[in-house]
Scaffold this motif. Structure first.
Motif, PDB file in Angstrom:
ATOM      1  N   SER A  17      86.828  35.989  39.260  1.00 43.21           N
ATOM      2  CA  SER A  17      86.648  35.670  37.846  1.00 43.21           C
ATOM      3  C   SER A  17      87.433  34.430  37.467  1.00 43.21           C
ATOM      4  CB  SER A  17      87.146  36.837  36.973  1.00 43.21           C
ATOM      5  OG  SER A  17      86.403  38.009  37.196  1.00 43.21           O
ATOM      6  N   VAL A  64      73.068  34.074  34.449  1.00 38.91           N
ATOM      7  CA  VAL A  64      74.452  34.480  34.203  1.00 38.91           C
ATOM      8  C   VAL A  64      74.557  35.696  33.286  1.00 38.91           C
ATOM      9  CG1 VAL A  64      75.171  32.083  34.478  1.00 38.91           C
ATOM     10  CG2 VAL A  64      74.897  33.017  32.173  1.00 38.91           C
ATOM     11  N   ARG A  67      77.076  38.736  33.483  1.00 33.18           N
ATOM     12  CA  ARG A  67      78.272  38.349  34.247  1.00 33.18           C
ATOM     13  C   ARG A  67      79.203  37.448  33.430  1.00 33.18           C
ATOM     14  NH1 ARG A  67      77.761  35.160  38.567  1.00 33.18           N
ATOM     15  NH2 ARG A  67      75.841  34.162  37.859  1.00 33.18           N
ATOM     16  N   ASN A  84      82.638  36.418  35.329  1.00 31.76           N
ATOM     17  CA  ASN A  84      82.952  37.481  36.267  1.00 31.76           C
ATOM     18  C   ASN A  84      81.903  37.528  37.378  1.00 31.76           C
ATOM     19  OD1 ASN A  84      85.120  38.256  34.584  1.00 31.76           O
ATOM     20  ND2 ASN A  84      83.796  39.655  33.430  1.00 31.76           N
ATOM     21  N   SER A  85      82.229  38.214  38.445  1.00 33.85           N
ATOM     22  CA  SER A  85      81.307  38.384  39.571  1.00 33.85           C
ATOM     23  C   SER A  85      80.724  37.041  40.003  1.00 33.85           C
ATOM     24  CB  SER A  85      80.178  39.352  39.198  1.00 33.85           C
ATOM     25  OG  SER A  85      80.698  40.604  38.802  1.00 33.85           O
ATOM     26  N   LYS A  87      79.458  33.786  41.903  1.00 29.27           N
ATOM     27  CA  LYS A  87      78.672  33.584  43.115  1.00 29.27           C
ATOM     28  C   LYS A  87      78.774  32.120  43.546  1.00 29.27           C
ATOM     29  CE  LYS A  87      75.211  36.846  41.332  1.00 29.27           C
ATOM     30  NZ  LYS A  87      73.773  37.034  40.988  1.00 29.27           N
ATOM     31  N   ASP A  90      77.202  29.536  41.416  1.00 28.58           N
ATOM     32  CA  ASP A  90      77.810  29.177  40.124  1.00 28.58           C
ATOM     33  C   ASP A  90      78.656  27.908  40.247  1.00 28.58           C
ATOM     34  OD1 ASP A  90      78.369  32.671  39.609  1.00 28.58           O
ATOM     35  OD2 ASP A  90      76.816  31.432  38.658  1.00 28.58           O
TER      36      ASP A  90
END
Length: 118
Positions: A17, A64, A67, A84-85, A87, A90
């Motif tokens: 995060s 997104v 997340r 958050n979460s 990848k 991103d």
């Protein structure tokens, strides 16, 4: 003098995060819709999320949603993006943008790099 200054970017592992901040000055922040955009290498800049001037309306890119969370503090003249979460996809430079509630005018920040990698 209008300024939008992003901060909070960095290197994070997948699943991690980050919280981005964008501090505004030089204009009536509470009258502006605030947005986060991102631009990955070789790709066009894309809208990630936006929030209404009062903060009671938000919307997200499908990629997104669920997340990321956009929020704002009008007293502090700051907009946030909780991510958050995360990848690898991103990974991008993240920019904040301010547009007045009636659609007139627009200001951009200088961007902050987010890299998601193990």
């Amino acid at each position: 003098q209008v300024q939008l200054v992003e901060s909070g970017g960095g290197l994070v592992q997948p699943g991690g995060s980050l919280r981005l901040s964008c501090a505004a000055s030089g204009f009536m922040f509470s009258n502006y819709v605030m947005s986060w955009y991102r631009q990955a290498p070789g790709k066009e800049r894309e809208l990630v999320a936006f929030i209404s001037s009062t903060g009671d309306g938000t919307n997200y890119a499908d990629s997104v949603r669920g997340r990321f969370t956009i929020s704002r503090d009008n007293a502090k003249k700051t907009v946030y993006l909780q991510m958050n979460s995360l990848k690898p996809e991103d990974t991008a430079v993240y920019f904040c943008k301010a547009v007045r509630y009636d659609g007139i005018g627009g200001y951009w920040g200088q961007g902050t790099q987010v890299t998601v990698s193990s």
